[in-house]
Design a protein around this motif. Structure first.
Motif, PDB file in Angstrom:
ATOM      1  N   ASP A  77      -4.160   1.117   4.953  1.00  0.00           N
ATOM      2  CA  ASP A  77      -4.290   0.337   6.191  1.00  0.00           C
ATOM      3  C   ASP A  77      -5.673  -0.316   6.223  1.00  0.00           C
ATOM      4  OD1 ASP A  77      -5.482   2.832   6.418  1.00  0.00           O
ATOM      5  OD2 ASP A  77      -4.186   3.490   8.042  1.00  0.00           O
ATOM      6  N   CYS A 102     -11.965   5.002  11.525  1.00  0.00           N
ATOM      7  CA  CYS A 102     -10.861   5.858  11.065  1.00  0.00           C
ATOM      8  C   CYS A 102     -10.766   5.859   9.547  1.00  0.00           C
ATOM      9  CB  CYS A 102      -9.542   5.429  11.699  1.00  0.00           C
ATOM     10  SG  CYS A 102      -8.273   6.723  11.686  1.00  0.00           S
ATOM     11  N   HIS A 104     -10.259   3.372   7.454  1.00  0.00           N
ATOM     12  CA  HIS A 104      -9.332   2.458   6.787  1.00  0.00           C
ATOM     13  C   HIS A 104     -10.064   1.600   5.748  1.00  0.00           C
ATOM     14  CE1 HIS A 104      -6.383   2.832  10.455  1.00  0.00           C
ATOM     15  NE2 HIS A 104      -6.781   3.996   9.980  1.00  0.00           N
ATOM     16  N   GLU A 136      -2.731  -0.731  11.972  1.00  0.00           N
ATOM     17  CA  GLU A 136      -2.205   0.641  12.062  1.00  0.00           C
ATOM     18  C   GLU A 136      -2.510   1.254  13.423  1.00  0.00           C
ATOM     19  OE1 GLU A 136      -1.559   4.617  12.274  1.00  0.00           O
ATOM     20  OE2 GLU A 136      -3.615   3.919  12.297  1.00  0.00           O
ATOM     21  N   GLU A 137      -3.642   0.853  14.014  1.00  0.00           N
ATOM     22  CA  GLU A 137      -4.138   1.516  15.222  1.00  0.00           C
ATOM     23  C   GLU A 137      -3.417   1.039  16.480  1.00  0.00           C
ATOM     24  OE1 GLU A 137      -6.041   4.021  15.243  1.00  0.00           O
ATOM     25  OE2 GLU A 137      -7.175   4.006  13.377  1.00  0.00           O
ATOM     26  N   HIS A 163      -4.403   9.572   4.092  1.00  0.00           N
ATOM     27  CA  HIS A 163      -5.416   9.400   5.133  1.00  0.00           C
ATOM     28  C   HIS A 163      -6.534  10.405   4.918  1.00  0.00           C
ATOM     29  CE1 HIS A 163      -7.271   8.469   8.952  1.00  0.00           C
ATOM     30  NE2 HIS A 163      -6.347   7.551   9.187  1.00  0.00           N
TER      31      HIS A 163
END
Ligand code: NI
Length: 390
Positions: A77, A102, A104, A136-137, A163
């Motif tokens: 992502d 996050c 990504h 993605e978020e 992830h």
């Protein structure tokens, strides 16, 4: 088998890509420069095809192995979050209010690293689709790519995601068969009563009291109606009503979130939410309304692919550093939409930092560059393991 030597050789370059992406975060569906960066790198590496503009900013790279065979998808992502960074790192976000909080940026760099190695060696039989997804978020970039024909244009039999996980130390992998991340739904409840003077409540019908009763009543959904061995969360996260000390308002509104793993639990909570709202509204002589909005479904890994991904991770870090039965997480993940359509495995890659509060979505978070070669090596070994040459 430790990390791939060739990948370790370009660790410094992967760090440079990651920090470049980190300094230039872009939010959902705005990943224009990020997508351009990804596409340019894929072309430099000599992948066979680069497809851009899927779901606005999504990119798919295609690499064919030395021999024909089945196809798999690897997904990263690319989007950042609307957070003001406070990491204090030299490569911190240059964009006020936006941040790769996050990891990504790290996911993108790791898949690029794998792409480079796979394009150089092609030591597999079949086709690899490298999926760089937007949004993605919370904005369902995976679903948007599927709606634009991801699986028809790039027919893959299995799909894999990864992830970073700050609660696990670097050098560890975790995954689980079945539901790994929760479904995330949201609701808005309204009570319409009759406003009046705060000193003469008998002249109206007070929606604030109904709202309070409703919050209490909703507690039974998890505490009394969900199997204690199942998991669910129902949280009311906002209550809004009124503007004055001496006025009973005519309307109250509640917002909240529901997290579940099982589809049957999700259905039951949605249905019972509606019944409770109507029951409370009737008891308090007002009208009640419920808007229930389904978000990401649960992320459900298929057992066979989890075993395969655990074996591959074990070949890199040793079986003792792989937890193939890690507890599920109540967060939600857009990769769930891909797993609804194809078997696959979504794994967590330890990176540390959680114990100091540098968790995902925190303003002090940063992706740990130390694990870049590990993630990229995992992708490469997964391909070589799933698509062996004859
Ligand atoms: Ni994330």
């Amino acid at each position: 088998m430790p990390i791939v030597n060739r990948i370790a050789e370009f660790h410094a370059e992967m760090i440079a890509w990651r920090r470049h992406l980190h300094a230039h975060p872009e939010l959902a569906y705005e990943e224009v420069e990020t997508a351009r960066f990804v596409a340019q790198k894929l072309k430099e590496f000599g992948v066979d095809e680069v497809h851009e503009g899927i779901a606005r900013t999504g990119v798919v790279g295609v690499i064919r192995g030395q021999q024909p065979g089945p196809a798999i998808g690897l997904r990263a992502d690319m989007d950042a979050l609307p957070i003001q960074e406070r990491s204090g790192k030299p490569w911190a976000s240059k964009v006020p209010g936006k941040m790769h909080a996050c990891g990504h940026d790290g996911h993108t760099a790791m898949l690029l690293g794998a792409a480079r190695h796979l394009a150089e060696t092609r030591a597999f039989a079949g086709t690899v689709y490298l999926i760089f997804q937007p949004a993605e978020e919370g904005f369902a970039g995976a679903r948007a790519m599927l709606e634009e024909g991801l699986l028809e244009r790039f027919p893959m039999e299995r799909v894999f995601g990864l992830h970073n996980w700050p609660d696990l130390p670097p050098g560890r992998f975790a995954m689980r068969a079945g539901p790994a991340m929760a479904a995330a739904d949201r609701f808005t409840i309204t009570f319409e009563g009759a406003g009046c003077h705060g000193a003469m409540p008998h002249q109206g019908r007070d929606p604030v009291v109904a709202a309070a009763a409703c919050v209490q009543a909703l507690q039974i959904l998890v505490a009394r109606e969900t199997d204690p061995l199942d998991q669910a969360v129902v949280s009311v996260t906002r209550i809004a009503a009124g503007d004055a000390y001496n006025v009973i308002p005519d309307r109250a509104e509640l917002w909240g979130t529901v997290r579940t793993y099982r589809g049957t639990t999700r259905d039951a909570i949605e249905r019972r939410l509606g019944e409770i709202v109507q029951g409370v509204a009737a008891a308090y002589r007002m009208t009640g309304g419920l808007a229930f909005e389904r978000g990401y479904p649960a992320t459900v890994n298929s057992p066979e692919e989890v075993s395969l991904s655990a074996a591959v991770a074990g070949s890199l870090v040793g079986a003792a550093n792989v937890d193939a039965d890690h507890p599920p997480c109540m967060g939600a993940e857009d990769f769930a939409f891909m797993l609804e359509r194809r078997p696959g495995s979504y794994v967590w890659l330890g990176q540390g930092g959680g114990e100091e509060g540098r968790v995902c979505h925190s303003p002090t978070y940063d992706f740990n560059d130390e694990v870049l070669p590990l993630g990229a090596s995992y992708w490469v070994r997964l391909v070589e393991h799933l698509l062996p040459r004859r």
